[in-house]
Design a protein around this motif. Structure first.
Motif, PDB file in Angstrom:
ATOM      1  N   VAL A   1      83.949 143.000 -42.529  1.00 47.10           N
ATOM      2  CA  VAL A   1      83.980 142.424 -43.871  1.00 47.10           C
ATOM      3  C   VAL A   1      83.018 141.241 -43.975  1.00 47.10           C
ATOM      4  O   VAL A   1      82.278 141.099 -44.952  1.00 47.10           O
ATOM      5  CB  VAL A   1      85.416 142.010 -44.236  1.00 47.10           C
ATOM      6  CG1 VAL A   1      85.426 141.165 -45.516  1.00 47.10           C
ATOM      7  CG2 VAL A   1      86.294 143.230 -44.415  1.00 47.10           C
ATOM      8  N   ASP A   2      83.016 140.368 -42.974  1.00 44.00           N
ATOM      9  CA  ASP A   2      82.116 139.215 -42.995  1.00 44.00           C
ATOM     10  C   ASP A   2      80.659 139.655 -42.983  1.00 44.00           C
ATOM     11  O   ASP A   2      79.814 139.071 -43.679  1.00 44.00           O
ATOM     12  CB  ASP A   2      82.408 138.311 -41.797  1.00 44.00           C
ATOM     13  CG  ASP A   2      83.782 137.657 -41.876  1.00 44.00           C
ATOM     14  OD1 ASP A   2      84.336 137.596 -42.991  1.00 44.00           O
ATOM     15  OD2 ASP A   2      84.293 137.230 -40.819  1.00 44.00           O
TER      16      ASP A   2
ATOM     17  N   ARG B   1      75.598 141.587 -48.637  1.00 46.91           N
ATOM     18  CA  ARG B   1      75.510 141.471 -50.087  1.00 46.91           C
ATOM     19  C   ARG B   1      74.708 140.239 -50.492  1.00 46.91           C
ATOM     20  O   ARG B   1      73.933 140.262 -51.448  1.00 46.91           O
ATOM     21  CB  ARG B   1      76.914 141.417 -50.695  1.00 46.91           C
ATOM     22  CG  ARG B   1      76.882 141.384 -52.221  1.00 46.91           C
ATOM     23  CD  ARG B   1      78.220 141.716 -52.847  1.00 46.91           C
ATOM     24  NE  ARG B   1      79.235 140.724 -52.534  1.00 46.91           N
ATOM     25  CZ  ARG B   1      80.348 140.970 -51.864  1.00 46.91           C
ATOM     26  NH1 ARG B   1      80.588 142.183 -51.420  1.00 46.91           N
ATOM     27  NH2 ARG B   1      81.227 140.016 -51.624  1.00 46.91           N
TER      28      ARG B   1
ATOM     29  N   CYS C   1      79.551 142.483 -44.128  1.00 46.74           N
ATOM     30  CA  CYS C   1      79.261 143.070 -45.441  1.00 46.74           C
ATOM     31  C   CYS C   1      78.981 141.982 -46.477  1.00 46.74           C
ATOM     32  O   CYS C   1      78.124 142.142 -47.349  1.00 46.74           O
ATOM     33  CB  CYS C   1      80.426 143.952 -45.889  1.00 46.74           C
ATOM     34  SG  CYS C   1      80.588 145.498 -44.973  1.00 46.74           S
ATOM     35  N   LYS C   2      79.706 140.858 -46.387  1.00 46.02           N
ATOM     36  CA  LYS C   2      79.418 139.744 -47.296  1.00 46.02           C
ATOM     37  C   LYS C   2      78.005 139.216 -47.077  1.00 46.02           C
ATOM     38  O   LYS C   2      77.277 138.920 -48.023  1.00 46.02           O
ATOM     39  CB  LYS C   2      80.441 138.626 -47.084  1.00 46.02           C
ATOM     40  CG  LYS C   2      81.846 138.946 -47.563  1.00 46.02           C
ATOM     41  CD  LYS C   2      82.777 137.767 -47.337  1.00 46.02           C
ATOM     42  CE  LYS C   2      84.188 138.070 -47.831  1.00 46.02           C
ATOM     43  NZ  LYS C   2      85.116 136.929 -47.590  1.00 46.02           N
TER      44      LYS C   2
ATOM     45  N   ASP D   1      77.854 134.137 -52.745  1.00 50.89           N
ATOM     46  CA  ASP D   1      78.927 135.122 -52.730  1.00 50.89           C
ATOM     47  C   ASP D   1      80.061 134.693 -53.657  1.00 50.89           C
ATOM     48  O   ASP D   1      81.204 134.532 -53.247  1.00 50.89           O
ATOM     49  CB  ASP D   1      79.441 135.308 -51.308  1.00 50.89           C
ATOM     50  CG  ASP D   1      80.335 136.535 -51.208  1.00 50.89           C
ATOM     51  OD1 ASP D   1      81.147 136.571 -50.278  1.00 50.89           O
ATOM     52  OD2 ASP D   1      80.226 137.428 -52.063  1.00 50.89           O
TER      53      ASP D   1
ATOM     54  N   GLN E   1      92.545 144.304 -36.616  1.00 49.26           N
ATOM     55  CA  GLN E   1      92.342 143.406 -37.745  1.00 49.26           C
ATOM     56  C   GLN E   1      91.129 142.517 -37.530  1.00 49.26           C
ATOM     57  O   GLN E   1      90.357 142.257 -38.452  1.00 49.26           O
ATOM     58  CB  GLN E   1      93.599 142.561 -37.965  1.00 49.26           C
ATOM     59  CG  GLN E   1      93.512 141.651 -39.189  1.00 49.26           C
ATOM     60  CD  GLN E   1      94.800 140.889 -39.419  1.00 49.26           C
ATOM     61  OE1 GLN E   1      95.741 140.996 -38.625  1.00 49.26           O
ATOM     62  NE2 GLN E   1      94.852 140.133 -40.507  1.00 49.26           N
TER      63      GLN E   1
ATOM     64  N   LEU F   1      87.961 144.618 -38.177  1.00 48.92           N
ATOM     65  CA  LEU F   1      87.737 144.841 -39.604  1.00 48.92           C
ATOM     66  C   LEU F   1      87.266 143.570 -40.299  1.00 48.92           C
ATOM     67  O   LEU F   1      86.436 143.618 -41.215  1.00 48.92           O
ATOM     68  CB  LEU F   1      89.019 145.374 -40.249  1.00 48.92           C
ATOM     69  CG  LEU F   1      89.464 146.773 -39.820  1.00 48.92           C
ATOM     70  CD1 LEU F   1      90.811 147.127 -40.436  1.00 48.92           C
ATOM     71  CD2 LEU F   1      88.415 147.814 -40.206  1.00 48.92           C
ATOM     72  N   GLN F   2      87.794 142.422 -39.862  1.00 53.11           N
ATOM     73  CA  GLN F   2      87.367 141.163 -40.472  1.00 53.11           C
ATOM     74  C   GLN F   2      85.901 140.890 -40.172  1.00 53.11           C
ATOM     75  O   GLN F   2      85.156 140.386 -41.018  1.00 53.11           O
ATOM     76  CB  GLN F   2      88.243 140.007 -39.964  1.00 53.11           C
ATOM     77  CG  GLN F   2      87.947 138.669 -40.636  1.00 53.11           C
ATOM     78  CD  GLN F   2      88.183 138.730 -42.135  1.00 53.11           C
ATOM     79  OE1 GLN F   2      89.200 139.248 -42.596  1.00 53.11           O
ATOM     80  NE2 GLN F   2      87.228 138.221 -42.906  1.00 53.11           N
TER      81      GLN F   2
END
Length: 721
Positions: free
Chosen positions: A539-540, A546, A542-543, A554, A532, A535-536
């Protein structure tokens, strides 16, 4: 490769780096400007009586490149340009990456530099011959020059004679030299008059094409003895000079001095801008214009083997054009594009036999290949008092050969010699004796050459890049620690932040790749909490990616992916969505109205981006392969005319996206309002084409979409029932 602020990469000199343009821009965030150069604003025609001497001296090919009106225009393409168009923004963006420590450009794809091969193939200049060293000129050079030209009679087209100004101590001015152009030579001129007109032409060719200087509007006086020796010597005793090594040395010196010029006023670019721009056109898609790539005009077999075109004739003698929204003379655009350069953008070996035949079926000038043995020499090259190291062993891939790793850095010129300059020296200073050892050294250029017969290998070159990238600076765009978040401003004329965020996005992708690879290797040994946490992290990151791509905070999100692929019809759509499921497609509703499956009319208040722009087929990537700066190019399997231009604003693919069939668009609108009625409004950065496109294209796609789809739907129906 990013480096900590204040830290100097291993391949760079700390004292030089702190004053370097790349340091000022990438580390300190100072906005840099471009350069100006003493280049010709008009051409000068060649008189037919000068041709034998130009041929014998090895200067005829370069003279043809900058020639004006010709007696026989049919010899060259009819669309030839009146004069070569210099792009100082492109040259400044290239100069930012020059390193005087290695005499190479430090690019993201490796080291590259103009070599003697480029000088010969592009300009047709000889490499064999005596080095063009310093000439001592007396204090009475002006009086001697005026006395030498005193008896020259000009024709009736010439304007009244204007003597050489007395306040020009550097050399003859261009205005004075142009009084003796070929247009003003008498038809019955004797040999002495022809020689003086030819001498004036050579001084113009030297001072404004081959050896551009910063000495005002004048040609350096030390070039007068060279021009006179060529104009007056018998043809069978014509002195032979190594013009190729001299032009390359002058260009190296101009690059070495230019990298520290960061003043607000435009500094002067010295050397041979023509060579550098032609070299860039042949190698990179950055700033490259659209050209007619039809082969050169066929020449008969008995045609003069010297008076033939070179590889650079294409760019000089044909008219360039810039298509669509392609940007020309945009320094900031070019800086970002060089930062984003990838291996397949570069034409590493543009002078293969196939490339030569495709451009010149009748053959190039014999001077292009005559002195190929000199291309691999290790000897220093020189022009005047400028002694420059020639490090061909660092750019072996440009010859299609194996690149040694690590690259040995060998200095053959002492630091104080490399700093020699005429600025601040008293008039009449003697330099000839100081540079004579290097002139003699060039005479033995063939005795010290690089020998390498192993061909280039991608795997071995990857080892070189792993050694090279951590030890230098390849970015010029300033990259802040965090992705800048900006609001759209009406005063904004160029989205600099996008180039800054490109570097951030690149680093984030590398970090995601590293994190994922590490986790896969330890998958079975990790606890659920560790999974977990990993994956976090992804995700961070990926933010952050973006944010870097959209340049916005965001607080927006993309609509959910479509439940199925969207059909796209039309033969012109190369970027089509996956094929739709089998079965007939229901007919679309009338264009004046739109209905849901229940039959009730719907007036749209918000139209998000078509789903096929962000959805993907199973097993494919959500983010398609995109070049953030437009169409790139490949040097591996495609000819140059297939990879010409790098579009700064958009590409032909934008038009294909815009030309999506109306039927498919209507299908998508029906699907959206029937299956996703509770969608929230998407932020402004999510409208239009993928975020790598320029904002002008985003606005255009949105306007086109609204006019083609929403417009007909929003109009009240006038159809009778």
């Amino acid at each position: 490769m990013a480096h900590e602020e204040g830290a100097t990469p291993e391949l760079l000199d700390a004292l030089v780096d702190k004053r370097h343009r790349s340091y000022m821009s990438a580390v300190r965030g100072i906005s840099l400007g471009t350069f100006r150069a003493r280049v010709p604003v008009s051409t000068m025609p060649i008189h037919r009586r000068w041709v034998p001497r130009l041929r014998a001296s090895g200067l005829l090919p370069i003279a043809r490149l900058v020639e004006g009106d010709m007696a026989d225009p049919a010899r060259r393409p009819r669309d030839r340009a009146p004069r070569f168009q210099f792009d100082m923004s492109l040259l400044a963006a290239l100069l930012d990456r020059w390193r005087s420590e290695t005499h190479t450009f430090h690019l993201p794809v490796g080291e590259m530099t103009p070599t003697l091969q480029d000088v010969a193939m592009l300009l047709g200049l000889p490499c064999a011959g005596r080095a063009v060293g310093a000439e001592d000129v007396g204090l009475s050079w002006r009086d001697d020059l005026l006395a030498w030209f005193a008896g020259v009679q000009r024709n009736e087209l010439a304007l009244p004679y204007r003597p050489l100004p007395t306040n020009h101590a550097h050399g003859p001015t261009k205005r004075w030299l142009l009084q003796f152009s070929a247009d003003y030579m008498r038809a019955d001129a004797d040999d002495f008059t022809v020689a003086r007109h030819f001498e004036a032409y050579l001084l113009w060719l030297f001072g404004w094409v081959m050896f551009c200087s910063s000495q005002g509007d004048s040609c350096p006086k030390q070039l007068i003895p060279l021009a006179r020796s060529i104009a007056d010597a018998p043809l069978h005793e014509m002195p032979q000079f190594s013009w190729g090594s001299a032009v390359l040395a002058a260009s190296y010196r101009g690059l070495c001095t230019g990298v520290t010029k960061v003043s607000a006023e435009e500094p002067i670019f010295v050397g041979c801008p023509l060579l550098l721009q032609l070299w860039s056109y042949e190698r990179f898609p950055v700033g490259r214009p659209k050209m007619d790539f039809e082969p050169y005009v066929q020449l008969s077999a008995d045609h003069d083997d010297v008076d033939r075109p070179t590889m650079g004739s294409l760019w000089c003698l044909r008219r360039p054009s810039w298509v669509g929204v392609q940007t020309r003379k945009s320094y900031h655009d070019f800086v970002g594009q060089f930062d984003a350069l990838v291996d397949t953008d570069v034409r590493w070996t543009p002078y293969t036999a196939a490339d030569i035949y495709a451009r010149a079926p009748s053959g190039l000038s014999s001077l292009c290949l005559r002195d190929h043995e000199y291309w691999m020499t290790r000897k220093p090259i020189l022009y005047d008092i400028h002694i420059e190291e020639y490090h061909v062993h660092q750019v072996m891939r440009q010859f299609g050969l194996y690149q040694q790793t690590p690259v040995p850095i060998v200095h053959s010129v002492e630091a104080h010699v490399h700093r020699w300059t005429r600025q601040g020296q008293p008039p009449g200073s003697r330099w000839a004796d100081k540079v004579r050892p290097y002139v003699d050294s060039w005479a033995a250029a063939l005795d010290d050459v690089v020998f390498e017969d192993r061909p280039h290998s991608d795997e071995e070159f990857a080892d070189y890049l792993r050694w090279y990238l951590p030890r230098t600076r390849t970015r010029v765009v300033h990259v802040p620690p965090e992705a800048p978040i900006e609001a759209a401003r009406v005063s904004e004329t160029y989205p600099v932040v996008r180039d800054q965020n490109f570097a951030i996005a690149y680093d984030v992708i590398r970090a995601i790749e590293s994190e994922a690879s590490s986790s896969m290797g330890q998958y079975h040994d990790m606890t659920p909490a560790q999974h977990q946490s990993t994956l976090q992290k992804i995700v961070d990151m990926c933010k952050r990616f973006r944010q870097a791509v959209t340049c916005r905070d965001d607080n927006t999100f993309l609509p959910p992916r479509s439940s199925g692929p969207v059909p796209v019809t039309g033969p012109s759509s190369r970027r089509s969505a996956p094929a739709a499921q089998s079965g007939p497609t229901p007919p679309p509703p009338p264009p004046e109205t739109m209905t849901t499956p229940s039959g009730s009319a719907v007036w749209p208040t918000y139209v998000p981006r078509p789903a096929h722009l962000y959805s993907a087929a199973p097993g494919s990537s959500l983010f398609p392969s995109m070049d953030p700066y437009g169409a790139g190019s490949s040097s591996l399997h495609r000819p140059i005319h297939d990879l010409e231009y790098r579009q700064v604003g958009g590409t032909d693919d934008d038009e294909e996206i815009q030309e999506v069939d109306d039927l498919a668009q209507m299908e998508w609108v029906n699907t959206f309002f029937s299956s996703a009625p509770t969608q929230e409004v998407v932020g402004t950065s999510q409208l239009g084409v993928p975020h790598s496109r320029r904002r002008t294209t985003v606005r255009w796609n949105r306007r086109l979409f609204l006019s083609r789809v929403v417009g007909p739907l929003a109009r009240p129906s006038c159809r009778s029932h």
